[in-house]
Design a protein around this motif. Structure first.
Motif, PDB file in Angstrom:
ATOM      1  N   ALA A 106       0.836  -1.205   0.000  1.00  0.00           N
ATOM      2  CA  ALA A 106       0.000   0.000   0.000  1.00  0.00           C
ATOM      3  C   ALA A 106       0.870   1.254   0.000  1.00  0.00           C
ATOM      4  O   ALA A 106       0.576   2.231  -0.707  1.00  0.00           O
ATOM      5  CB  ALA A 106      -0.923  -0.010   1.215  1.00  0.00           C
ATOM      6  N   ALA A 107       1.951   1.240   0.787  1.00  0.00           N
ATOM      7  CA  ALA A 107       2.848   2.396   0.818  1.00  0.00           C
ATOM      8  C   ALA A 107       3.502   2.610  -0.541  1.00  0.00           C
ATOM      9  O   ALA A 107       3.636   3.748  -1.012  1.00  0.00           O
ATOM     10  CB  ALA A 107       3.905   2.202   1.904  1.00  0.00           C
ATOM     11  N   ALA A 108       3.912   1.515  -1.196  1.00  0.00           N
ATOM     12  CA  ALA A 108       4.514   1.631  -2.523  1.00  0.00           C
ATOM     13  C   ALA A 108       3.520   2.200  -3.528  1.00  0.00           C
ATOM     14  O   ALA A 108       3.883   3.015  -4.403  1.00  0.00           O
ATOM     15  CB  ALA A 108       5.013   0.269  -2.999  1.00  0.00           C
ATOM     16  N   LEU A 109       2.256   1.822  -3.412  1.00  0.00           N
ATOM     17  CA  LEU A 109       1.224   2.349  -4.307  1.00  0.00           C
ATOM     18  C   LEU A 109       1.042   3.849  -4.105  1.00  0.00           C
ATOM     19  O   LEU A 109       0.908   4.610  -5.074  1.00  0.00           O
ATOM     20  CB  LEU A 109      -0.098   1.611  -4.066  1.00  0.00           C
ATOM     21  CG  LEU A 109      -1.292   2.089  -4.899  1.00  0.00           C
ATOM     22  CD1 LEU A 109      -1.017   1.923  -6.390  1.00  0.00           C
ATOM     23  CD2 LEU A 109      -2.553   1.337  -4.497  1.00  0.00           C
ATOM     24  N   VAL A 110       1.054   4.292  -2.845  1.00  0.00           N
ATOM     25  CA  VAL A 110       0.922   5.725  -2.561  1.00  0.00           C
ATOM     26  C   VAL A 110       2.092   6.500  -3.151  1.00  0.00           C
ATOM     27  O   VAL A 110       1.920   7.570  -3.741  1.00  0.00           O
ATOM     28  CB  VAL A 110       0.815   5.966  -1.044  1.00  0.00           C
ATOM     29  CG1 VAL A 110       0.886   7.462  -0.727  1.00  0.00           C
ATOM     30  CG2 VAL A 110      -0.481   5.375  -0.504  1.00  0.00           C
ATOM     31  N   VAL A 111       3.314   5.952  -3.022  1.00  0.00           N
ATOM     32  CA  VAL A 111       4.485   6.609  -3.610  1.00  0.00           C
ATOM     33  C   VAL A 111       4.330   6.704  -5.122  1.00  0.00           C
ATOM     34  O   VAL A 111       4.615   7.743  -5.732  1.00  0.00           O
ATOM     35  CB  VAL A 111       5.777   5.842  -3.241  1.00  0.00           C
ATOM     36  CG1 VAL A 111       6.967   6.403  -4.011  1.00  0.00           C
ATOM     37  CG2 VAL A 111       6.041   5.931  -1.743  1.00  0.00           C
ATOM     38  N   ALA A 112       3.877   5.620  -5.748  1.00  0.00           N
ATOM     39  CA  ALA A 112       3.712   5.618  -7.206  1.00  0.00           C
ATOM     40  C   ALA A 112       2.662   6.627  -7.652  1.00  0.00           C
ATOM     41  O   ALA A 112       2.848   7.345  -8.641  1.00  0.00           O
ATOM     42  CB  ALA A 112       3.341   4.210  -7.677  1.00  0.00           C
ATOM     43  N   LEU A 113       1.549   6.707  -6.923  1.00  0.00           N
ATOM     44  CA  LEU A 113       0.504   7.673  -7.279  1.00  0.00           C
ATOM     45  C   LEU A 113       0.989   9.104  -7.080  1.00  0.00           C
ATOM     46  O   LEU A 113       0.660  10.002  -7.864  1.00  0.00           O
ATOM     47  CB  LEU A 113      -0.745   7.407  -6.443  1.00  0.00           C
ATOM     48  CG  LEU A 113      -1.497   6.103  -6.757  1.00  0.00           C
ATOM     49  CD1 LEU A 113      -2.639   5.895  -5.771  1.00  0.00           C
ATOM     50  CD2 LEU A 113      -2.027   6.120  -8.191  1.00  0.00           C
ATOM     51  N   SER A 114       1.779   9.333  -6.031  1.00  0.00           N
ATOM     52  CA  SER A 114       2.348  10.653  -5.806  1.00  0.00           C
ATOM     53  C   SER A 114       3.286  11.037  -6.953  1.00  0.00           C
ATOM     54  O   SER A 114       3.276  12.170  -7.432  1.00  0.00           O
ATOM     55  CB  SER A 114       3.099  10.683  -4.476  1.00  0.00           C
ATOM     56  OG  SER A 114       3.717  11.934  -4.273  1.00  0.00           O
ATOM     57  N   ALA A 115       4.102  10.060  -7.394  1.00  0.00           N
ATOM     58  CA  ALA A 115       4.997  10.316  -8.525  1.00  0.00           C
ATOM     59  C   ALA A 115       4.208  10.584  -9.805  1.00  0.00           C
ATOM     60  O   ALA A 115       4.561  11.470 -10.593  1.00  0.00           O
ATOM     61  CB  ALA A 115       5.939   9.130  -8.720  1.00  0.00           C
ATOM     62  N   ALA A 116       3.126   9.831 -10.001  1.00  0.00           N
ATOM     63  CA  ALA A 116       2.279  10.064 -11.179  1.00  0.00           C
ATOM     64  C   ALA A 116       1.698  11.468 -11.147  1.00  0.00           C
ATOM     65  O   ALA A 116       1.591  12.144 -12.185  1.00  0.00           O
ATOM     66  CB  ALA A 116       1.166   9.026 -11.232  1.00  0.00           C
ATOM     67  N   SER A 117       1.323  11.940  -9.950  1.00  0.00           N
ATOM     68  CA  SER A 117       0.823  13.306  -9.819  1.00  0.00           C
ATOM     69  C   SER A 117       1.908  14.309 -10.193  1.00  0.00           C
ATOM     70  O   SER A 117       1.629  15.315 -10.857  1.00  0.00           O
ATOM     71  CB  SER A 117       0.353  13.551  -8.380  1.00  0.00           C
ATOM     72  OG  SER A 117       0.000  14.914  -8.185  1.00  0.00           O
ATOM     73  N   GLY A 118       3.152  14.044  -9.778  1.00  0.00           N
ATOM     74  CA  GLY A 118       4.250  14.941 -10.126  1.00  0.00           C
ATOM     75  C   GLY A 118       4.501  14.993 -11.614  1.00  0.00           C
ATOM     76  O   GLY A 118       4.724  16.069 -12.186  1.00  0.00           O
ATOM     77  N   VAL A 119       4.468  13.825 -12.281  1.00  0.00           N
ATOM     78  CA  VAL A 119       4.638  13.792 -13.740  1.00  0.00           C
ATOM     79  C   VAL A 119       3.502  14.534 -14.424  1.00  0.00           C
ATOM     80  O   VAL A 119       3.709  15.285 -15.385  1.00  0.00           O
ATOM     81  CB  VAL A 119       4.712  12.326 -14.227  1.00  0.00           C
ATOM     82  CG1 VAL A 119       4.696  12.266 -15.752  1.00  0.00           C
ATOM     83  CG2 VAL A 119       5.961  11.647 -13.685  1.00  0.00           C
ATOM     84  N   ASN A 120       2.287  14.338 -13.912  1.00  0.00           N
ATOM     85  CA  ASN A 120       1.141  15.016 -14.505  1.00  0.00           C
ATOM     86  C   ASN A 120       1.246  16.526 -14.337  1.00  0.00           C
ATOM     87  O   ASN A 120       0.888  17.295 -15.250  1.00  0.00           O
ATOM     88  CB  ASN A 120      -0.155  14.507 -13.865  1.00  0.00           C
ATOM     89  CG  ASN A 120      -1.389  15.080 -14.532  1.00  0.00           C
ATOM     90  OD1 ASN A 120      -1.506  15.099 -15.753  1.00  0.00           O
ATOM     91  ND2 ASN A 120      -2.318  15.580 -13.724  1.00  0.00           N
ATOM     92  N   ARG A 121       1.746  16.978 -13.207  1.00  0.00           N
ATOM     93  CA  ARG A 121       1.935  18.420 -13.010  1.00  0.00           C
ATOM     94  C   ARG A 121       2.967  18.968 -13.996  1.00  0.00           C
ATOM     95  O   ARG A 121       2.840  20.090 -14.476  1.00  0.00           O
ATOM     96  CB  ARG A 121       2.382  18.719 -11.590  1.00  0.00           C
ATOM     97  CG  ARG A 121       1.285  18.608 -10.550  1.00  0.00           C
ATOM     98  CD  ARG A 121       1.727  19.204  -9.225  1.00  0.00           C
ATOM     99  NE  ARG A 121       1.847  20.650  -9.313  1.00  0.00           N
ATOM    100  CZ  ARG A 121       2.431  21.409  -8.406  1.00  0.00           C
ATOM    101  NH1 ARG A 121       3.006  20.862  -7.353  1.00  0.00           N
ATOM    102  NH2 ARG A 121       2.480  22.714  -8.538  1.00  0.00           N
ATOM    103  N   TYR A 122       3.971  18.162 -14.300  1.00  0.00           N
ATOM    104  CA  TYR A 122       5.002  18.613 -15.246  1.00  0.00           C
ATOM    105  C   TYR A 122       4.414  18.765 -16.653  1.00  0.00           C
ATOM    106  O   TYR A 122       4.587  19.798 -17.295  1.00  0.00           O
ATOM    107  CB  TYR A 122       6.166  17.615 -15.270  1.00  0.00           C
ATOM    108  CG  TYR A 122       7.251  17.996 -16.253  1.00  0.00           C
ATOM    109  CD1 TYR A 122       8.244  18.908 -15.903  1.00  0.00           C
ATOM    110  CD2 TYR A 122       7.276  17.463 -17.539  1.00  0.00           C
ATOM    111  CE1 TYR A 122       9.227  19.268 -16.802  1.00  0.00           C
ATOM    112  CE2 TYR A 122       8.253  17.820 -18.451  1.00  0.00           C
ATOM    113  CZ  TYR A 122       9.232  18.727 -18.077  1.00  0.00           C
ATOM    114  OH  TYR A 122      10.195  19.093 -18.975  1.00  0.00           O
TER     115      TYR A 122
END
Length: 396
Positions: free
Chosen positions: A103-119
């Motif tokens: 679950a923690a790894a999934l949260v990290v991945a979703l956070s990273a996806a949000s960062g890529v999307n912001r870029y």
């Protein structure tokens, strides 16, 4: 439900919450398991090294497939997501329960996806992320039965909507045989009544990889065109967004290699569809971003009678530039837009600009703050609208 669907994924609370949640999840994954010395000196370094190597592989594949580098910011976010995965595996092997670390790894991945999307700015709202269509969508293109009024004589009629509408359409490759995906059309307020302004058409192309809806999603095209229309009595170009690729990753290069006759599709089939399905004026322009910008220049030079006006946003050097040495383009004019920090595509934009000006083709040149992202492409298109409106006869 409506306001929730229109929450921004790029600004406000969401990216902040996503970033904080990702950081906390990463800290949780870093928490020592088993012997602390072995965890910090062996497990964590190996996990992070594996994440860095995997991110380097992702960057290499990206360059191979798309022939351009993966931006450093995106590479960093990718490494962060991969670090979450490798640390979760390390924690699980060290005795942690698999469900919490997964679950923690999934949260990290979703956070990273949000960062890529912001870029990139590709997915601006919850509605877009869920693929739920658009709030201003019509079922069909209105019938071609309205009374037409030229833009100089236009007065907004009673009941004219304040905003435009979008509609998805099928534009078949009847002449070219091009297997096109469904396209989209933006209709401004002045098109949406029993009295209709005689409007020009902008054919707008996506990048590669990409699809016809990209301009509506990442480019927020309807909002930008509505702003222009609100300042011009409801007048704005009708925008047709056809498929310029055939599939998400296809690369027909805006040429006619069998079986994907993309150039004929865009220069013959799309204009024919416009003439038979839309009640519009004679003004035509073609524009696009990245691959689509290159294609816009290509079409303007190979089919100047169809598209005498072009908008090239962050495009590359078009193969058809060689035609400038043997042909004259007295009726052609264009606009070039590029990000000031776009190290990969800015030199191409300058090359295209110099070639066109050497051939006496009138071209405007605009630098926008940013790189190769929607932060340049959407605002860049909006910045060209005053020039485009005058060029196409909407304003004087």
């Amino acid at each position: 439900m409506g306001p929730v669907l229109d929450w921004s994924l790029l600004h406000g609370a969401f990216p902040v919450v996503a970033g904080v949640a990702g950081a906390l999840a990463l800290v949780a994954l870093l928490w020592p398991r088993g012997r602390a010395r072995r965890w910090w000196l062996r497990s964590v370094p190996l996990a992070l090294a594996a994440a860095v190597l995997a991110a380097a592989l992702v960057a290499a594949v990206f360059r191979t497939v798309l022939a351009e580098p993966l931006p450093r910011t995106v590479t960093a976010w990718s490494a962060g997501a991969l670090a979450g995965i490798t640390l979760a595996v390390a924690a699980g092997r060290a005795g942690a329960r698999w469900l919490p670390v997964s679950a923690a790894a999934l949260v990290v991945a979703l956070s990273a996806a949000s960062g890529v999307n912001r870029y990139y700015g590709e997915v601006p709202t919850v509605r877009t992320a869920l693929g739920l269509g658009y709030a201003d969508e019509l079922e069909t293109v209105p019938a071609r039965t309205a009374q037409l009024v030229t833009p100089p004589d236009w007065t907004p009629p009673p009941g004219m909507p304040a905003t435009g509408r979008v509609v998805d359409v099928d534009i078949p490759g009847l002449v070219s045989g091009f297997d096109a995906r469904p396209g989209w059309v933006y209709l401004p307020p002045a098109y949406l009544g029993s009295v209709r302004a005689e409007l020009p058409v902008l054919v707008l192309l996506a990048g590669q990889p990409g699809g016809p809806s990209d301009w509506l999603d990442g480019g927020q095209l309807a909002t930008r065109m509505d702003r222009y229309a609100a300042a011009h009595r409801g007048l704005a170009p009708v925008v047709v967004m056809p498929d310029d690729l055939g599939s998400e990753l296809a690369d027909p290069q805006c040429l006619d290699p069998a079986p994907a006759a993309a150039a004929t599709y865009l220069s013959v089939d799309v204009p024919n569809w416009i003439s038979h399905h839309l009640q519009v004026g004679a003004g035509r322009a073609v524009g696009g971003l990245s691959y689509g910008g290159t294609c816009a220049v290509q079409l303007a030079l190979t089919a100047p009678s169809v598209y005498p006006t072009f908008v090239d946003i962050s495009g590359e050097t078009a193969p058809a530039l060689g035609l400038l040495a043997t042909r004259h383009y007295p009726a052609t004019a264009g606009a070039i837009v590029v990000g000031a920090q776009d190290r990969e595509f800015r030199p191409d934009a300058e090359t295209v600009l110099a070639a066109l000006r050497s051939a006496n083709v009138p071209v405007t040149f605009t630098e926008m703050p940013g790189s190769h992202t929607w932060g340049v492409w959407g605002p860049g298109l909006e910045a060209t609208l005053p020039w485009l409106g005058t060029r196409l006869g909407l304003t004087r």
